[in-house]
Design a protein around this motif. Structure first.
Motif, PDB file in Angstrom:
ATOM      1  N   GLY A 257      -6.697   3.396   3.067  1.00  0.00           N
ATOM      2  CA  GLY A 257      -7.390   2.433   2.219  1.00  0.00           C
ATOM      3  C   GLY A 257      -8.895   2.555   2.330  1.00  0.00           C
ATOM      4  N   ALA A 258      -9.392   2.672   3.561  1.00  0.00           N
ATOM      5  CA  ALA A 258     -10.839   2.783   3.771  1.00  0.00           C
ATOM      6  C   ALA A 258     -11.379   4.054   3.133  1.00  0.00           C
ATOM      7  CB  ALA A 258     -11.155   2.752   5.264  1.00  0.00           C
ATOM      8  N   ARG A 259     -10.637   5.159   3.271  1.00  0.00           N
ATOM      9  CA  ARG A 259     -11.087   6.427   2.691  1.00  0.00           C
ATOM     10  C   ARG A 259     -11.116   6.362   1.167  1.00  0.00           C
ATOM     11  NH1 ARG A 259      -7.417  10.411   6.604  1.00  0.00           N
ATOM     12  NH2 ARG A 259      -8.662  10.086   8.502  1.00  0.00           N
ATOM     13  N   LEU A 364      -0.784   1.423  -3.081  1.00  0.00           N
ATOM     14  CA  LEU A 364      -0.519   1.905  -1.724  1.00  0.00           C
ATOM     15  C   LEU A 364       0.933   2.326  -1.614  1.00  0.00           C
ATOM     16  CD1 LEU A 364      -1.549   2.212   1.250  1.00  0.00           C
ATOM     17  CD2 LEU A 364      -0.435   0.010   1.670  1.00  0.00           C
ATOM     18  N   ASN A 365       1.143   3.601  -1.282  1.00  0.00           N
ATOM     19  CA  ASN A 365       2.477   4.165  -1.110  1.00  0.00           C
ATOM     20  C   ASN A 365       2.595   4.628   0.340  1.00  0.00           C
ATOM     21  OD1 ASN A 365       4.296   6.934  -2.740  1.00  0.00           O
ATOM     22  ND2 ASN A 365       5.064   5.070  -1.865  1.00  0.00           N
ATOM     23  N   VAL A 366       3.636   4.178   1.042  1.00  0.00           N
ATOM     24  CA  VAL A 366       3.757   4.411   2.478  1.00  0.00           C
ATOM     25  C   VAL A 366       4.982   5.255   2.788  1.00  0.00           C
ATOM     26  CG1 VAL A 366       4.056   3.298   4.735  1.00  0.00           C
ATOM     27  CG2 VAL A 366       2.548   2.272   3.019  1.00  0.00           C
ATOM     28  N   ALA A 367       4.832   6.180   3.728  1.00  0.00           N
ATOM     29  CA  ALA A 367       5.940   7.008   4.195  1.00  0.00           C
ATOM     30  C   ALA A 367       6.524   6.409   5.459  1.00  0.00           C
ATOM     31  CB  ALA A 367       5.462   8.430   4.472  1.00  0.00           C
ATOM     32  N   GLY A 368       7.858   6.277   5.474  1.00  0.00           N
ATOM     33  CA  GLY A 368       8.515   5.722   6.646  1.00  0.00           C
ATOM     34  C   GLY A 368       8.036   4.315   6.940  1.00  0.00           C
ATOM     35  N   PHE A 369       7.851   4.007   8.218  1.00  0.00           N
ATOM     36  CA  PHE A 369       7.337   2.694   8.600  1.00  0.00           C
ATOM     37  C   PHE A 369       5.866   2.847   8.997  1.00  0.00           C
ATOM     38  CE2 PHE A 369       7.183  -1.406  10.877  1.00  0.00           C
ATOM     39  CZ  PHE A 369       7.820  -2.196   9.933  1.00  0.00           C
TER      40      PHE A 369
END
Length: 381
Positions: A257-259, A364-369
Motif C-alpha cells: 500500500g505504501a509503495r 488490494l489483492n492478497v495471496a494466502g494469509f
C-alpha cells in the motif's frame, strides 16, 4: 515521470458456485467483453497476461495462456501465465502494466480466471491448504483457522464488538445484491450472520468467502483513456504466520500500500473508493488499518458507524467484495480493478449508482494469509 497506462476496456463473467463452461471458455468470454468495451479487436493486442492459481488441479489444464490466445485467434503476441496464489489476478495486471511501461507492449490483455468447481472437494481443499507454510500445514493449520485465531485476538486486544465482523458481511452482501456479476445477490442481517454455522470461532459461515468459478478481463493501453492505472505495487511478508512479530500486522499489505500510494503520489485522504481483500471479514478490518485508513483497532468501530458504507467517508467493496461477489481465486484481483473502473467511469452495471464524485480508487489483492500483496491505484483522467 511515469509512463501513462490507461484502461481501455473491461469485462467479466458472473461469478458463480459452478459454471458449465471451462476455464478457457470463461476467460474467452471475459476477454471478448473487455475488447468490446474498448472498441478493439484481438488483432490490436500485443501481449496477453493470464492470472490463474491452479488450472492444473482445478481444471486439468496447462498452458491456459496459450489456449486463450488460440481461442481468440491470436498469433505473434507475447503471452504468459502469472501465478501468485489468490493474488494471481493483480499480479497479472502488474505484469501487463510493466510491459507497457517498458515499451514491450502497447496494448495488453489481462485475464484472471479460476474454475474451482471442476475439482473434487477433497482436491480443492488440499490445494488451498497448501497455501500455508509447510510446517503449519504439517500441524493441520488452515487459512480459516488463522483467520479465526486472528479475529479472536483482534476482538480481545481492542475490546471490539463481535457485531463488527457480521457488519462487514452484511455491508458486502448488501452491496452485491444489486450487482449482476455477484455470486450472492441477497441481503443478510447481523443476526443471520452471527447465527450461521461456526467455521473457526469466532468466525462463522457468513464471515468466510465462497469458492466459485469466474473470469474477469481488462484491456490496458499506452494511449490516453478515461481511467489511468496510476500505480501497481507488490510486497511479500513473513510466510509463516507464527513467526510474525505481531499477529495483527500484515506486513505485505502495509508495504504494498505504501509503495503504491507513493508511486501514484496520493494519500489515504485522496482515495474515494476501495476494494479490499475480504476473504474473511476480519481481513477487511485488518487491511484497512494496515493501509493507513484507520489507526490500529479502529476499523471495527468505523464499520459499525457506517463509515465504510456506500454513503460513508470511504466506501469499501461496493461490488460485494470476495465475501459476496465471490472469490474465484485467479479472477479476484482483476475483478476488483474492474469494479473501480466502473465506479470512476460512472457506468456501474446493475440497479446501483456509482460512488458520487469518485476520482481515485484503491484495490488490494492478497495471496494466502498475507504472504504477498498487490495494491493498485486507479485515477479518473
Amino acid at each position: 515521470m511515469r509512463t501513462e497506462v490507461s484502461v481501455a476496456g473491461v469485462g467479466m463473467t458472473r461469478f458463480a458456485r459452478e459454471h458449465d463452461a471451462s476455464a478457457v471458455e470463461l476467460a474467452e468470454r471475459a476477454a471478448w467483453r473487455a475488447l468490446s468495451d474498448a472498441g478493439l479487436s484481438p488483432a490490436s493486442l500485443e501481449s496477453v497476461h493470464v492470472g490463474n492459481m491452479a488450472a492444473e488441479a482445478f481444471a486439468e489444464r496447462t498452458g491456459i495462456e496459450n489456449a486463450l490466445c488460440g481461442a481468440l485467434g491470436l498469433e505473434g503476441v507475447t503471452a504468459d501465465r502469472v501465478e501468485n496464489t489468490s493474488a494471481s489476478g493483480a499480479s497479472a495486471l502488474l505484469r501487463a502494466v510493466d510491459a507497457i511501461r517498458a515499451g514491450r507492449s502497447e496494448t495488453a490483455l489481462v485475464v484472471g480466471v479460476e474454475t474451482m468447481s471442476k475439482a473434487d472437494t477433497d482436491v480443492a481443499t488440499e490445494v488451498i491448504s497448501r497455501l500455508v507454510h509447510g510446517r503449519e500445514y504439517d500441524q493441520g493449520l488452515t487459512l480459516p483457522s488463522f483467520a479465526g485465531l486472528t479475529a479472536d485476538h483482534y476482538l480481545r486486544t481492542f475490546d471490539a464488538d463481535p457485531d463488527a465482523l457480521a457488519a462487514v458481511a452484511v455491508k458486502n452482501h448488501r452491496n452485491a445484491a444489486a450487482n449482476p456479476y455477484a455470486q450472492f445477490q441477497r441481503t443478510i442481517t447481523v443476526e443471520e450472520a452471527r447465527a450461521s454455522p461456526p467455521v473457526a470461532e469466532p468466525l462463522r459461515l457468513y464471515d468466510c468467502c465462497p469458492t466459485g468459478d469466474g473470469a474477469a478481463a481488462i484491456v490496458l493501453s499506452g494511449a490516453d483513456g478515461p481511467v489511468q492505472v496510476a500505480a501497481v505495487a507488490g510486497a511479500t511478508g513473513t510466510h509463516a504466520v507464527a513467526e510474525r512479530p505481531d499477529p495483527l500486522e500484515i506486513e505485505s499489505v502495509s508495504r504494498a500500500g505504501a509503495r503504491a500510494m507513493a508511486a501514484a503520489d496520493v494519500t489515504q485522504d485522496d482515495v474515494d473508493v476501495a476494494c479490499i481483500h475480504d476473504a474473511f471479514t476480519i481481513l477487511e478490518l485488518l487491511e484497512l488499518e494496515e493501509l493507513g485508513f484507520y489507526e490500529r483497532g479502529e476499523a471495527w468501530n468505523a464499520t459499525l458507524e457506517g463509515r465504510t458504507d456506500l454513503d460513508g467517508e470511504l466506501p469499501v467493496n461496493p461490488g460485494g467484495g470476495l465475501k459476496a461477489r465471490g472469490h474465484p481465486l485467479g479472477a479476484t484481483g482483476v475483478s476488483q480493478v474492474i469494479e473501480l473502473v466502473w465506479q470512476l467511469r460512472g457506468d456501474v452495471p446493475g440497479d446501483r449508482s456509482p460512488v458520487e464524485g469518485a476520482r481515485v480508487g484503491l484495490a488490494l489483492n492478497v495471496a494466502g494469509f498475507g504472504n504477498n500483496a498487490i495494491c493498485t491505484i486507479v485515477e479518473a483522467a
